[in-house]
Scaffold this motif. Structure first.
Motif, PDB file in Angstrom:
ATOM      1  N   GLU A   1      44.362  30.008  30.057  1.00 36.77           N
ATOM      2  CA  GLU A   1      43.887  29.309  31.257  1.00 36.77           C
ATOM      3  C   GLU A   1      44.214  30.082  32.535  1.00 36.77           C
ATOM      4  OE1 GLU A   1      45.704  25.465  30.800  1.00 36.77           O
ATOM      5  OE2 GLU A   1      44.217  24.810  29.329  1.00 36.77           O
ATOM      6  N   ILE A   2      45.416  30.623  32.626  1.00 38.09           N
ATOM      7  CA  ILE A   2      45.813  31.392  33.819  1.00 38.09           C
ATOM      8  C   ILE A   2      44.988  32.672  33.937  1.00 38.09           C
ATOM      9  CG2 ILE A   2      47.690  32.748  34.830  1.00 38.09           C
ATOM     10  CD1 ILE A   2      49.616  30.557  33.716  1.00 38.09           C
ATOM     11  N   LEU A   3      44.838  33.377  32.820  1.00 39.35           N
ATOM     12  CA  LEU A   3      44.044  34.610  32.834  1.00 39.35           C
ATOM     13  C   LEU A   3      42.592  34.321  33.196  1.00 39.35           C
ATOM     14  CD1 LEU A   3      45.577  36.308  29.680  1.00 39.35           C
ATOM     15  CD2 LEU A   3      45.780  37.138  32.047  1.00 39.35           C
ATOM     16  N   THR A   4      42.068  33.195  32.714  1.00 41.78           N
ATOM     17  CA  THR A   4      40.696  32.810  33.053  1.00 41.78           C
ATOM     18  C   THR A   4      40.561  32.555  34.548  1.00 41.78           C
ATOM     19  OG1 THR A   4      40.316  31.868  30.859  1.00 41.78           O
ATOM     20  CG2 THR A   4      38.878  31.096  32.628  1.00 41.78           C
ATOM     21  N   LYS A   5      41.531  31.872  35.135  1.00 43.07           N
ATOM     22  CA  LYS A   5      41.497  31.630  36.586  1.00 43.07           C
ATOM     23  C   LYS A   5      41.598  32.944  37.364  1.00 43.07           C
ATOM     24  CE  LYS A   5      43.267  26.955  36.185  1.00 43.07           C
ATOM     25  NZ  LYS A   5      44.414  26.079  36.267  1.00 43.07           N
ATOM     26  N   CYS A   6      42.414  33.865  36.888  1.00 44.14           N
ATOM     27  CA  CYS A   6      42.518  35.179  37.530  1.00 44.14           C
ATOM     28  C   CYS A   6      41.193  35.937  37.426  1.00 44.14           C
ATOM     29  CB  CYS A   6      43.633  36.003  36.903  1.00 44.14           C
ATOM     30  SG  CYS A   6      45.291  35.389  37.248  1.00 44.14           S
ATOM     31  N   LEU A   7      40.559  35.867  36.265  1.00 40.39           N
ATOM     32  CA  LEU A   7      39.256  36.519  36.092  1.00 40.39           C
ATOM     33  C   LEU A   7      38.232  35.898  37.033  1.00 40.39           C
ATOM     34  CD1 LEU A   7      37.384  38.517  34.663  1.00 40.39           C
ATOM     35  CD2 LEU A   7      37.034  36.791  32.882  1.00 40.39           C
ATOM     36  N   PHE A   8      38.236  34.577  37.125  1.00 40.52           N
ATOM     37  CA  PHE A   8      37.317  33.894  38.027  1.00 40.52           C
ATOM     38  C   PHE A   8      37.527  34.376  39.470  1.00 40.52           C
ATOM     39  CE2 PHE A   8      36.079  30.198  40.674  1.00 40.52           C
ATOM     40  CZ  PHE A   8      34.754  30.079  40.281  1.00 40.52           C
ATOM     41  N   ALA A   9      38.785  34.481  39.875  1.00 37.43           N
ATOM     42  CA  ALA A   9      39.094  34.915  41.242  1.00 37.43           C
ATOM     43  C   ALA A   9      38.642  36.347  41.500  1.00 37.43           C
ATOM     44  CB  ALA A   9      40.595  34.772  41.510  1.00 37.43           C
TER      45      ALA A   9
END
Length: 181
Positions: free
Chosen positions: A139-147
Motif C-alpha cells: 500500500e505504501i509503495l503504491t501511494k509512492c508510485l501514485f505520487a
C-alpha cells in the motif's frame, strides 16, 4: 536521438494504462465484502501486476540497450538530475509494487495463478507474521508510485506548456516517430 524508439513509446503508454487500471481496480476491490466478485477482481489485479512487472522488465532492457534521448540544452542541471532521479524512482517502484503484492499474496496463503492458466512459483511460504507488513508495504509503495506518476505527468505538462522545449514530444506516438524505430 531526438525521440524515444517506437518500442519504448508503445511500452511506456501500455504500462501507463496498465498501472492506472491496476490502481483503480485495487482501490475499488479492497472495500468490497468477500464474495466471488471480489475474488475475481483480486485475480485480475494480480494478473495486471504480473503483466506490469514483465513489461517494465522488458522496457528497462530496451532502455538499457537503445538508450534515451538527451535532455534539451535549455534544462538546468538540477532539472536533469531531478528527471534522472524521478526515472530511477519510477523504475524502482514499478518493480517494487508488483513484487510486494506478489509476496503479500503468498504470505497470505493465496497463490498467483497467472491468467488462470498456471501458478507462478512461490518465493515465500504462507507466513501470517509477514502478511500484514507486506500488505502495508504494498500500500505504501503504491501511494509512492501514485505520487511520482503525478510528478512525472506534472513535469511533462510543464515542459509542454511552460518551457515548450519538446520534452513531451519525445514520448508521444506520432507519424514522425518512424525514423526512430
Amino acid at each position: 536521438m531526438q525521440r524515444y524508439p517506437t518500442i519504448s513509446i508503445v511500452m511506456h503508454w501500455l504500462i501507463a494504462i496498465l498501472i492506472i487500471a491496476a490502481f483503480i481496480l485495487g482501490s475499488y476491490m479492497v472495500d468490497l465484502r468477500i464474495s466471488p466478485t471480489k475474488l475475481k477482481l483480486y485475480s485480475w489485479h494480480k494478473w495486471l501486476g504480473v503483466t506490469i512487472l514483465g513489461f517494465v522488465a522488458l522496457r528497462l532492457l530496451v532502455r538499457l540497450i537503445k538508450g534515451a534521448p538527451s535532455y534539451p540544452d535549455s534544462m538546468q542541471a538540477w532539472e536533469k538530475q531531478a528527471a534522472n532521479a524521478a526515472h530511477i524512482g519510477l523504475y524502482f517502484l514499478m518493480f517494487a509494487v508488483p513484487l510486494s503484492g506478489y509476496l503479500y499474496s503468498y504470505a497470505a496463503g493465496f497463490p498467483v495463478v497467472y491468467l488462470g492458466l498456471f501458478e507462478l512459483p512461490a518465493l515465500i511460504t504462507p507466513n501470517p507474521e509477514w502478511k500484514d507488513s507486506l500488505k502495508e508495504a504494498h500500500e505504501i509503495l503504491t501511494k509512492c508510485l501514485f505520487a511520482i506518476v503525478l510528478l512525472h505527468i506534472g513535469a511533462a505538462l510543464k515542459h509542454q506548456f511552460i518551457n515548450k522545449d519538446g520534452v513531451l514530444q519525445r514520448m508521444l506516438p506520432t507519424k514522425s516517430n518512424k525514423e526512430s524505430t
